[in-house]
Design a protein around this motif. Sequence first.
Motif, PDB file in Angstrom:
ATOM      1  N   LYS A 124       2.155   5.578 -11.955  1.00  0.00           N
ATOM      2  CA  LYS A 124       1.074   6.234 -12.673  1.00  0.00           C
ATOM      3  C   LYS A 124       0.407   5.198 -13.558  1.00  0.00           C
ATOM      4  O   LYS A 124       1.094   4.445 -14.259  1.00  0.00           O
ATOM      5  CB  LYS A 124       1.634   7.378 -13.524  1.00  0.00           C
ATOM      6  CG  LYS A 124       0.584   8.117 -14.326  1.00  0.00           C
ATOM      7  CD  LYS A 124       1.236   9.232 -15.137  1.00  0.00           C
ATOM      8  CE  LYS A 124       0.173   9.996 -15.895  1.00  0.00           C
ATOM      9  NZ  LYS A 124       0.039   9.575 -17.260  1.00  0.00           N
ATOM     10  N   LEU A 125      -0.903   5.160 -13.519  1.00  0.00           N
ATOM     11  CA  LEU A 125      -1.638   4.260 -14.403  1.00  0.00           C
ATOM     12  C   LEU A 125      -1.484   4.742 -15.838  1.00  0.00           C
ATOM     13  O   LEU A 125      -1.526   5.942 -16.103  1.00  0.00           O
ATOM     14  CB  LEU A 125      -3.118   4.222 -14.029  1.00  0.00           C
ATOM     15  CG  LEU A 125      -3.445   3.638 -12.657  1.00  0.00           C
ATOM     16  CD1 LEU A 125      -4.915   3.834 -12.340  1.00  0.00           C
ATOM     17  CD2 LEU A 125      -3.077   2.168 -12.589  1.00  0.00           C
ATOM     18  N   LYS A 127       0.809  -1.222   0.000  1.00  0.00           N
ATOM     19  CA  LYS A 127       0.000   0.000   0.000  1.00  0.00           C
ATOM     20  C   LYS A 127       0.839   1.267   0.000  1.00  0.00           C
ATOM     21  O   LYS A 127       0.440   2.278  -0.553  1.00  0.00           O
ATOM     22  CB  LYS A 127      -0.948   0.012   1.195  1.00  0.00           C
ATOM     23  CG  LYS A 127      -2.128  -0.909   1.051  1.00  0.00           C
ATOM     24  CD  LYS A 127      -3.051  -0.799   2.246  1.00  0.00           C
ATOM     25  CE  LYS A 127      -4.231  -1.726   2.101  1.00  0.00           C
ATOM     26  NZ  LYS A 127      -5.132  -1.649   3.242  1.00  0.00           N
ATOM     27  N   ALA A 179      -8.429   1.476 -13.947  1.00  0.00           N
ATOM     28  CA  ALA A 179      -8.138   0.573 -12.837  1.00  0.00           C
ATOM     29  C   ALA A 179      -8.046   1.323 -11.508  1.00  0.00           C
ATOM     30  O   ALA A 179      -7.648   2.489 -11.460  1.00  0.00           O
ATOM     31  CB  ALA A 179      -6.836  -0.169 -13.098  1.00  0.00           C
ATOM     32  N   ASP A 180      -8.405   0.643 -10.449  1.00  0.00           N
ATOM     33  CA  ASP A 180      -8.275   1.183  -9.099  1.00  0.00           C
ATOM     34  C   ASP A 180      -6.944   0.704  -8.535  1.00  0.00           C
ATOM     35  O   ASP A 180      -6.797  -0.459  -8.169  1.00  0.00           O
ATOM     36  CB  ASP A 180      -9.432   0.709  -8.216  1.00  0.00           C
ATOM     37  CG  ASP A 180      -9.325   1.178  -6.783  1.00  0.00           C
ATOM     38  OD1 ASP A 180      -8.396   1.946  -6.451  1.00  0.00           O
ATOM     39  OD2 ASP A 180     -10.185   0.762  -5.975  1.00  0.00           O
ATOM     40  N   LYS A 181      -5.957   1.583  -8.480  1.00  0.00           N
ATOM     41  CA  LYS A 181      -4.635   1.163  -8.008  1.00  0.00           C
ATOM     42  C   LYS A 181      -4.603   0.857  -6.511  1.00  0.00           C
ATOM     43  O   LYS A 181      -3.628   0.323  -6.011  1.00  0.00           O
ATOM     44  CB  LYS A 181      -3.579   2.197  -8.376  1.00  0.00           C
ATOM     45  CG  LYS A 181      -3.747   3.545  -7.734  1.00  0.00           C
ATOM     46  CD  LYS A 181      -2.669   4.474  -8.228  1.00  0.00           C
ATOM     47  CE  LYS A 181      -2.808   5.847  -7.633  1.00  0.00           C
ATOM     48  NZ  LYS A 181      -1.753   6.734  -8.099  1.00  0.00           N
ATOM     49  N   ASN A 182      -5.664   1.164  -5.815  1.00  0.00           N
ATOM     50  CA  ASN A 182      -5.746   0.834  -4.387  1.00  0.00           C
ATOM     51  C   ASN A 182      -6.436  -0.500  -4.133  1.00  0.00           C
ATOM     52  O   ASN A 182      -6.565  -0.918  -2.990  1.00  0.00           O
ATOM     53  CB  ASN A 182      -6.480   1.947  -3.639  1.00  0.00           C
ATOM     54  CG  ASN A 182      -5.686   3.230  -3.649  1.00  0.00           C
ATOM     55  OD1 ASN A 182      -4.579   3.283  -3.144  1.00  0.00           O
ATOM     56  ND2 ASN A 182      -6.247   4.249  -4.258  1.00  0.00           N
ATOM     57  N   VAL A 218       1.583   2.496  -3.806  1.00  0.00           N
ATOM     58  CA  VAL A 218       0.597   2.687  -4.875  1.00  0.00           C
ATOM     59  C   VAL A 218       0.604   4.089  -5.476  1.00  0.00           C
ATOM     60  O   VAL A 218       0.270   4.260  -6.641  1.00  0.00           O
ATOM     61  CB  VAL A 218      -0.842   2.303  -4.438  1.00  0.00           C
ATOM     62  CG1 VAL A 218      -0.939   0.840  -4.129  1.00  0.00           C
ATOM     63  CG2 VAL A 218      -1.322   3.149  -3.292  1.00  0.00           C
ATOM     64  N   ASN A 219       0.999   5.083  -4.741  1.00  0.00           N
ATOM     65  CA  ASN A 219       1.009   6.443  -5.278  1.00  0.00           C
ATOM     66  C   ASN A 219       2.319   6.813  -5.962  1.00  0.00           C
ATOM     67  O   ASN A 219       2.455   7.914  -6.486  1.00  0.00           O
ATOM     68  CB  ASN A 219       0.693   7.450  -4.177  1.00  0.00           C
ATOM     69  CG  ASN A 219      -0.751   7.339  -3.740  1.00  0.00           C
ATOM     70  OD1 ASN A 219      -1.634   7.158  -4.573  1.00  0.00           O
ATOM     71  ND2 ASN A 219      -0.993   7.401  -2.440  1.00  0.00           N
ATOM     72  N   LEU A 259      -6.742  -0.306 -18.184  1.00  0.00           N
ATOM     73  CA  LEU A 259      -5.769   0.090 -17.164  1.00  0.00           C
ATOM     74  C   LEU A 259      -5.987   1.533 -16.716  1.00  0.00           C
ATOM     75  O   LEU A 259      -5.766   1.862 -15.559  1.00  0.00           O
ATOM     76  CB  LEU A 259      -4.345  -0.093 -17.683  1.00  0.00           C
ATOM     77  CG  LEU A 259      -3.939  -1.532 -17.984  1.00  0.00           C
ATOM     78  CD1 LEU A 259      -2.493  -1.579 -18.466  1.00  0.00           C
ATOM     79  CD2 LEU A 259      -4.134  -2.436 -16.793  1.00  0.00           C
ATOM     80  N   LYS A 260      -6.431   2.365 -17.632  1.00  0.00           N
ATOM     81  CA  LYS A 260      -6.711   3.765 -17.301  1.00  0.00           C
ATOM     82  C   LYS A 260      -7.783   3.859 -16.214  1.00  0.00           C
ATOM     83  O   LYS A 260      -7.743   4.731 -15.360  1.00  0.00           O
ATOM     84  CB  LYS A 260      -7.162   4.503 -18.561  1.00  0.00           C
ATOM     85  CG  LYS A 260      -7.449   5.962 -18.365  1.00  0.00           C
ATOM     86  CD  LYS A 260      -7.885   6.598 -19.674  1.00  0.00           C
ATOM     87  CE  LYS A 260      -8.158   8.067 -19.514  1.00  0.00           C
ATOM     88  NZ  LYS A 260      -8.572   8.688 -20.777  1.00  0.00           N
ATOM     89  N   LEU A 307      -5.921  -3.704  -3.804  1.00  0.00           N
ATOM     90  CA  LEU A 307      -4.885  -4.711  -3.587  1.00  0.00           C
ATOM     91  C   LEU A 307      -5.476  -5.969  -2.975  1.00  0.00           C
ATOM     92  O   LEU A 307      -6.334  -5.913  -2.109  1.00  0.00           O
ATOM     93  CB  LEU A 307      -3.799  -4.166  -2.673  1.00  0.00           C
ATOM     94  CG  LEU A 307      -3.102  -2.894  -3.134  1.00  0.00           C
ATOM     95  CD1 LEU A 307      -2.144  -2.412  -2.058  1.00  0.00           C
ATOM     96  CD2 LEU A 307      -2.381  -3.123  -4.435  1.00  0.00           C
TER      97      LEU A 307
END
Length: 125
Positions: A12-13, A5, A23-26, A8-9, A20-21, A28
Amino acid sequence: MEYGKEFVNQGKLVDYIPILKEADKNALGICYVDKDGTIYEEGKSREEFAIMSIVKVILFDLVLENYDLADIKKYMRMEDSSKPYNSILDLEAENGKPVNPFINAGAITSSYLIYQSLKTDRSIF
């Protein structure tokens, strides 16, 4: 999970691949099934997502579990590529032998090796 975690920041997506654009990168999660069939899950392990090129790592792991390195090297090399993952220039220069398992041609070769292993040994999965 908690370890991941914090990163994740930092990335960059991509915005040129729609799935992928969005997608929720959080989101997990992890799911592991041991050899006895016991399932271990954490986080959003049942959320659908596009695996894209990370599947190349999983495919090659299965190849490594089922072949000796000398046998693998008959089908692909284990070298860096200065070309993009989807380039066929190295493939053409090597007479159809991928330079490593993490380019597209290498992943296709890994899939072939897994298929060959499944034909003779159904215990791969």
